[in-house]
Design an enzyme around this catalytic site. Structure first.
Site, mmCIF file in Angstrom:
data_model
loop_
_atom_site.group_PDB
_atom_site.id
_atom_site.type_symbol
_atom_site.label_atom_id
_atom_site.label_comp_id
_atom_site.label_asym_id
_atom_site.label_seq_id
_atom_site.Cartn_x
_atom_site.Cartn_y
_atom_site.Cartn_z
ATOM 1 N N GLU A 156 0.814 -1.218 0.000
ATOM 2 C CA GLU A 156 0.000 0.000 0.000
ATOM 3 C C GLU A 156 0.848 1.269 0.000
ATOM 4 O O GLU A 156 0.781 2.085 0.934
ATOM 5 C CB GLU A 156 -0.962 0.007 1.185
ATOM 6 C CG GLU A 156 -2.032 -1.057 1.066
ATOM 7 C CD GLU A 156 -2.993 -1.077 2.242
ATOM 8 O OE1 GLU A 156 -2.702 -0.466 3.282
ATOM 9 O OE2 GLU A 156 -4.043 -1.722 2.105
ATOM 10 N N GLU A 315 -6.725 -7.574 -0.810
ATOM 11 C CA GLU A 315 -7.113 -7.568 0.609
ATOM 12 C C GLU A 315 -8.524 -7.030 0.759
ATOM 13 O O GLU A 315 -8.882 -6.031 0.126
ATOM 14 C CB GLU A 315 -6.236 -6.605 1.424
ATOM 15 C CG GLU A 315 -4.848 -7.047 1.743
ATOM 16 C CD GLU A 315 -4.135 -5.986 2.590
ATOM 17 O OE1 GLU A 315 -4.789 -5.274 3.376
ATOM 18 O OE2 GLU A 315 -2.913 -5.855 2.427
#
Ligand code: GAL
Length: 673
Positions: A156, A315
């Protein structure tokens, strides 16, 4: 944009199903149970090593790969593929011992400390070197390991912190500016430094937009946002290039966070062009009663940055997260609905954070596929059931989502609009994008997102919910789109400034006056909580809040006018015929009902079908080599019927269906026809 064909994780034939797997948090005896339960749940791939730098390289140059060797062998022996991470999101403590200046500094001048994650100054040469070194080690060691299907670079990028205001970053920023502007004269002109005496005579005087007593230079701030994106992206590219060179053939990805509520600092249009496979993380805003819309929007945005190609949900959560103020559980069946809604919108699987719930650390109250409650739990049962369902959908791979319309979105414009001292704090680009998206979801239209300079001719309808910053190139593009027969809907406060946050010449909206056939004489924001009425010929009234404008038509016709408020009597919603198309303008911040009505009217004019479907039924179609796949996700509390165009087979139940598909409350059906 030239996007490569969707590269599957190597050797992964079914859909991806699994999650982040952090076995280093457990004694090795537990691993055997893990892989056994993974098999039971139908897991096909897990993400490993994301936070493992300190375990793999406990001191500089000392490596301990034994545990990862054993883990990858174990996964391979059980037929589970690995999405192997470069662990560069958390440099070890020893790294900061030597390089405390690689910790990022806030705008206020405070340096972050070690002890969490993602504390990285992306301009730090020491960080870049150390990250490249561990990446190279992993690529050489595991580039031919049979378990490795995908490289997961970092984690991320862009959160929890992306921008740094240290001296190293300042020097990097100046180099970046030198490349962008060439001369100080150009820079002074682009930044409008004649204002407030900010003119620069030496490059060394230029700083990042650090804390200032009052509003800082907006062009400087906007360039800093661009610079930050580029600096972070350069670090991704460095690792990607190493992996491509040393471990060829394994696709490289990194997990985006396209939901506008989750990462604001990365321009994913640029990122989408750099990864082999676009991947995304998405977390529900648990308290939002219609969180399925935020999910759909993130999925559509992800597919769009992937150029319409399939992508991968890397995710999401099986249940509650741990970082929201109130971490609500998912309702029964919501886990599957969420997963299948992502798949409907182009994901080639559904992965979670994380496989086994942690006992220690900051995320011990986060849900997992295998919760603290173990296998005697609702979540585990739903996880096993979902594994079986995904197993039945493998044939949908590579099929493409069918869309009706495009919504324009530009991260740069968002960055510009949210700087300080705008006409009203109540007009927010993200809020408008989400509001228009909600209207399209409710109208059962499937939308792509598009950059305002992208080719748009395939869309009968294009909506610009918030395009404050509009370049000349975007303006030309939109004009051409309308002249060639498109229907364009532009929402308020668009077309105002250029790429330097400088107002376009002449009256507002400078970049869009011609295409919209009007000028805006003044912005007229409303008091907090105030609302106005809009009336149209033979139409029920509309309601707007927060924002109105004094509009003077110059060729456009008025569809609705303001019935009250500061602009009473003036045009509010207009339509301009240009070439063989039409450009609509909505000068107020319409409420949800108003938006829905205007959107439906414009969609009808654009020739889109009116879909009269049950309100909470999400219907999306993917088309591939083996057929057309109709996904119907019922978010409602009552069973819903979906009329079918022809007979088909429902893939989750195996039933033959014809004419009408019954979708039970809370369930999903996928019809191949
Ligand atoms: C993601 C992150 C994961 C985990 C998860 C919790 O943003 O990538 O490592 O922290 O959030 O929801």
């Amino acid at each position: 944009m030239d996007h490569p064909r969707y590269p599957r994780p190597l050797g992964l034939d079914p859909l991806a199903y699994g999650g982040d797997y952090n076995p280093e948090q457990w004694p090795e005896e537990v691993w055997a149970e893990d892989v056994r339960l993974m098999r039971e749940a139908g897991v096909t791939m897990v993400s490993v090593g994301i936070f493992s730098w300190a375990l793999l390289e406990p001191e500089r140059g000392q490596y301990e790969f034994g545990w990862l060797d054993r883990l990858l062998d174990l996964l391979h022996a059980h037929g589970i593929r690995a999405d192997l991470a470069t662990p560069t999101v958390v440099p070890p403590a020893w790294f900061y011992r030597d390089h405390p200046d690689a910790l990022p500094v806030t705008r206020e001048g405070t340096r972050y400390a070690f002890g969490s994650r993602g504390a990285i100054c992306h301009s730090s040469p020491a960080y870049q070197h150390a990250a490249a070194t561990i990446t190279e080690q992993l690529a050489r060691r595991y580039g031919t390991h049979p378990a490795v299907a995908l490289w997961h670079v970092h984690n991320e990028y862009g959160v929890p912190v992306s921008d740094c205001y240290c001296d190293e970053s300042a020097a990097h920023f100046r180099r970046w500016l030198g490349e962008r502007y060439g001369t100080l004269k150009e820079l002074n002109s682009a930044w409008g430094t004649a204002f407030w005496g900010q003119r620069y005579t030496r490059w060394d005087d230029i700083q990042p937009p650090r804390l200032t007593p009052t509003a800082g230079n907006p062009a400087q701030q906007l360039d800093y946002a661009r610079f930050t994106n580029d600096a972070v992206l350069a670090n991704f590219k460095r690792e990607r290039d190493l992996l491509h060179r040393l471990a060829p053939g394994i696709p490289v990805t990194t997990n985006f966070m396209t939901a506008l509520s989750q990462c604001q600092s990365m321009d994913y249009w640029a990122w989408g062009r750099e990864v082999d496979l676009v991947a995304n993380d998405h977390y529900l805003v648990a308290e939002d009663p219609r969180s399925q819309i935020n999910l759909a929007m993130a999925a559509d945005l992800t597919r769009s940055v992937a150029g319409g190609r399939p992508w991968l949900l890397l995710e999401h959560s099986t249940g509650a997260v741990n970082w929201q103020p109130r971490n609500l559980v998912k309702r029964p069946g919501e886990l599957a609905r969420n997963s299948l809604a992502h798949v409907a919108r182009g994901s080639e699987g559904a992965m979670f954070f994380q496989w086994r719930a942690s006992r220690s650390g900051a995320e011990k109250f986060h849900s997992a596929m295998l919760p603290h409650a173990g296998t005697s739990s609702r979540i585990w049962r739903e996880v096993v059931a979902l594994g079986q369902e995904l197993g039945k959908l493998a044939e949908i791979r590579d099929s493409l989502v069918q869309t009706d319309a495009a919504m324009l979105w530009d991260w740069e414009s968002w960055w510009a609009q949210r700087l300080e001292w705008r006409p009203s704090v109540d007009l927010d680009a993200r809020e408008r994008a989400e509001a228009w998206y909600t209207a399209s979801w409710d109208a059962h239209l499937t939308v792509d997102f598009a950059h305002p300079e992208a080719e748009l001719s395939r869309y009968p309808l294009v909506v610009a919910p918030a395009l404050y910053l509009t370049t000349e190139a975007a303006a030309r593009n939109l004009r051409q789109y309308v002249e060639n027969g498109g229907t364009l809907v532009v929402s308020c406060f668009s077309g105002i400034v250029d790429e330097h946050d400088t107002v376009h010449p002449g009256p507002h909206p400078g970049a869009l006056r011609e295409v919209l056939g009007l000028t805006v004489e003044e912005f007229a924001p409303l008091r907090a909580g105030a609302a106005v009425r809009l009336e149209g010929d033979g139409q029920p009234p509309l309601r707007a809040e927060a924002w109105t404008e004094f509009v003077r038509p110059e060729g456009a016709e008025t569809l609705w006018h303001y019935a009250d408020g500061p602009t009473a009597g003036g045009p509010a919603v207009t339509r301009h015929a240009l070439g063989s198309g039409r450009a609509w303008y909505v000068s107020a911040r319409l409420d949800g009902d108003g938006l829905a009505r205007v959107l439906r009217a414009a969609a009808a004019e654009a020739g889109l079908p009116e879909r009269r479907l049950p309100h909470d039924l999400e219907v999306v179609e993917r088309v591939g080599e083996h057929g057309r796949y109709l996904f119907a996700v019922n978010h409602g509390a009552a069973a819903a019927d979906l009329p079918l165009a022809g007979p088909g087979t429902e893939l989750l139940t195996g039933a033959d269906v014809r004419d009408v598909l019954a979708v039970p409350a809370g369930e999903t059906r996928v019809v191949r026809y």
